[in-house]
Design an enzyme around this catalytic site. Structure first.
Site, PDB file in Angstrom:
ATOM      1  N   GLU A  42       0.856  -1.176   0.000  1.00  0.00           N
ATOM      2  CA  GLU A  42       0.000   0.000   0.000  1.00  0.00           C
ATOM      3  C   GLU A  42       0.897   1.232   0.000  1.00  0.00           C
ATOM      4  O   GLU A  42       1.657   1.463   0.946  1.00  0.00           O
ATOM      5  CB  GLU A  42      -0.915   0.031   1.222  1.00  0.00           C
ATOM      6  CG  GLU A  42      -1.871   1.230   1.191  1.00  0.00           C
ATOM      7  CD  GLU A  42      -2.617   1.454   2.497  1.00  0.00           C
ATOM      8  OE1 GLU A  42      -3.554   2.267   2.478  1.00  0.00           O
ATOM      9  OE2 GLU A  42      -2.265   0.826   3.512  1.00  0.00           O
ATOM     10  N   ASP A  94      10.151   7.361   0.696  1.00  0.00           N
ATOM     11  CA  ASP A  94       9.457   7.898  -0.471  1.00  0.00           C
ATOM     12  C   ASP A  94       9.307   6.826  -1.549  1.00  0.00           C
ATOM     13  O   ASP A  94      10.249   6.071  -1.828  1.00  0.00           O
ATOM     14  CB  ASP A  94      10.238   9.093  -1.034  1.00  0.00           C
ATOM     15  CG  ASP A  94       9.396   9.945  -1.965  1.00  0.00           C
ATOM     16  OD1 ASP A  94       8.960   9.419  -3.013  1.00  0.00           O
ATOM     17  OD2 ASP A  94       9.181  11.125  -1.663  1.00  0.00           O
ATOM     18  N   ASP A 116      -2.591  11.713  -2.832  1.00  0.00           N
ATOM     19  CA  ASP A 116      -2.590  13.159  -3.047  1.00  0.00           C
ATOM     20  C   ASP A 116      -2.894  13.432  -4.519  1.00  0.00           C
ATOM     21  O   ASP A 116      -2.185  12.934  -5.401  1.00  0.00           O
ATOM     22  CB  ASP A 116      -1.225  13.726  -2.675  1.00  0.00           C
ATOM     23  CG  ASP A 116      -1.224  15.247  -2.587  1.00  0.00           C
ATOM     24  OD1 ASP A 116      -1.988  15.885  -3.336  1.00  0.00           O
ATOM     25  OD2 ASP A 116      -0.441  15.794  -1.796  1.00  0.00           O
ATOM     26  N   ASP A 152     -11.483   9.835  -3.733  1.00  0.00           N
ATOM     27  CA  ASP A 152     -12.690  10.656  -3.697  1.00  0.00           C
ATOM     28  C   ASP A 152     -12.619  11.756  -4.737  1.00  0.00           C
ATOM     29  O   ASP A 152     -13.582  12.495  -4.926  1.00  0.00           O
ATOM     30  CB  ASP A 152     -12.828  11.299  -2.311  1.00  0.00           C
ATOM     31  CG  ASP A 152     -11.644  12.210  -2.017  1.00  0.00           C
ATOM     32  OD1 ASP A 152     -10.546  11.669  -1.766  1.00  0.00           O
ATOM     33  OD2 ASP A 152     -11.796  13.444  -2.059  1.00  0.00           O
ATOM     34  N   THR A 189     -10.988   3.084   5.091  1.00  0.00           N
ATOM     35  CA  THR A 189      -9.989   3.903   5.759  1.00  0.00           C
ATOM     36  C   THR A 189     -10.665   5.039   6.525  1.00  0.00           C
ATOM     37  O   THR A 189     -11.826   5.377   6.275  1.00  0.00           O
ATOM     38  CB  THR A 189      -8.991   4.520   4.755  1.00  0.00           C
ATOM     39  OG1 THR A 189      -9.637   5.573   4.030  1.00  0.00           O
ATOM     40  CG2 THR A 189      -8.480   3.476   3.775  1.00  0.00           C
TER      41      THR A 189
END
Length: 209
Positions: A42, A94, A116, A152, A189
């Site tokens: 993930e 990262d 993001d 979303d 989540t």
């Protein structure tokens, strides 16, 4: 996700049994380390809700959480205190260095949960579904490997559908309102729940190599 800097986080992480300080050490050996045949990664695990829930729901599969923010990673591992499981580990680095940590074909599933969106055009290349990232995923995924994305953000999802297609990924499933029906196989989540409570649709896609 904005979280204030936690001064204790940096020293806290190395003390946790699930924390991996040098992921390159396990390159090509992750399944052996976790004693599994199926390996999930993930990217952008945030506070760890999905990573924790899915690793508990699927104890016979391996789960690697990846979060670059030290403070947020510390909060995720805080939730795992006293709940150590051999099938899950956590990395605080990262995602640009994925090639350094995994062998070709080593991953079976890559999860992108509420990444993001980097809405400004000048930041397009930083999106986790930009073509340079997708090329890396393709290399690291097994022959039957897949990417599962939830978001979303409408514009990010539209952008991602095009990027995956242009990189020759096969779209297996697509949902424009994933939580309209119950999906007990997939953990919710903390971030996702907030949008569900606002009746905001959750977009989800699954792509194969």
């Amino acid at each position: 996700m904005r979280v204030r800097n936690l001064p204790w986080a940096k020293d806290y992480l190395p003390l946790q049994p699930s924390y991996i300080s040098d992921p390159q050490e396990y390159k090509g050996k992750w399944k052996e380390k976790l004693h599994v045949q199926t390996l999930h990664l993930e990217i952008g695990s945030g506070k760890g809700d999905y990573w924790l829930s899915m690793s508990e729901h699927y104890p016979d599969e391996g789960w690697i959480g990846l979060e670059r923010n030290t403070s947020i990673a510390a909060l995720a591992l805080k939730k795992a205190e006293g709940k150590f499981q051999n099938n899950r580990v956590f990395i605080c680095q990262d995602a640009k260095d994925l090639n350094e940590w995994f062998e070709e074909g080593e991953l079976d599933v890559i999860h992108l949960n509420f990444s993001d969106p980097w809405p400004k055009k000048r930041n397009t290349k930083r999106r986790l579904t930009y073509r340079t990232f997708l090329e890396v995923y393709r290399k690291l995924l097994s022959d039957q490997g897949k990417v599962i994305m939830k978001t979303d953000n409408t514009k990010l999802f539209e952008f991602s559908l095009i990027e995956f297609q242009n990189c020759n990924f096969h779209l297996e499933e697509v949902y424009l309102d994933f939580r309209k029906e119950d999906h007990p196989e997939d953990a919710i989540t903390e971030y996702e729940l907030k949008f569900m409570n606002q009746n905001h649709p959750i977009y989800r896609g699954i792509w194969h190599k």
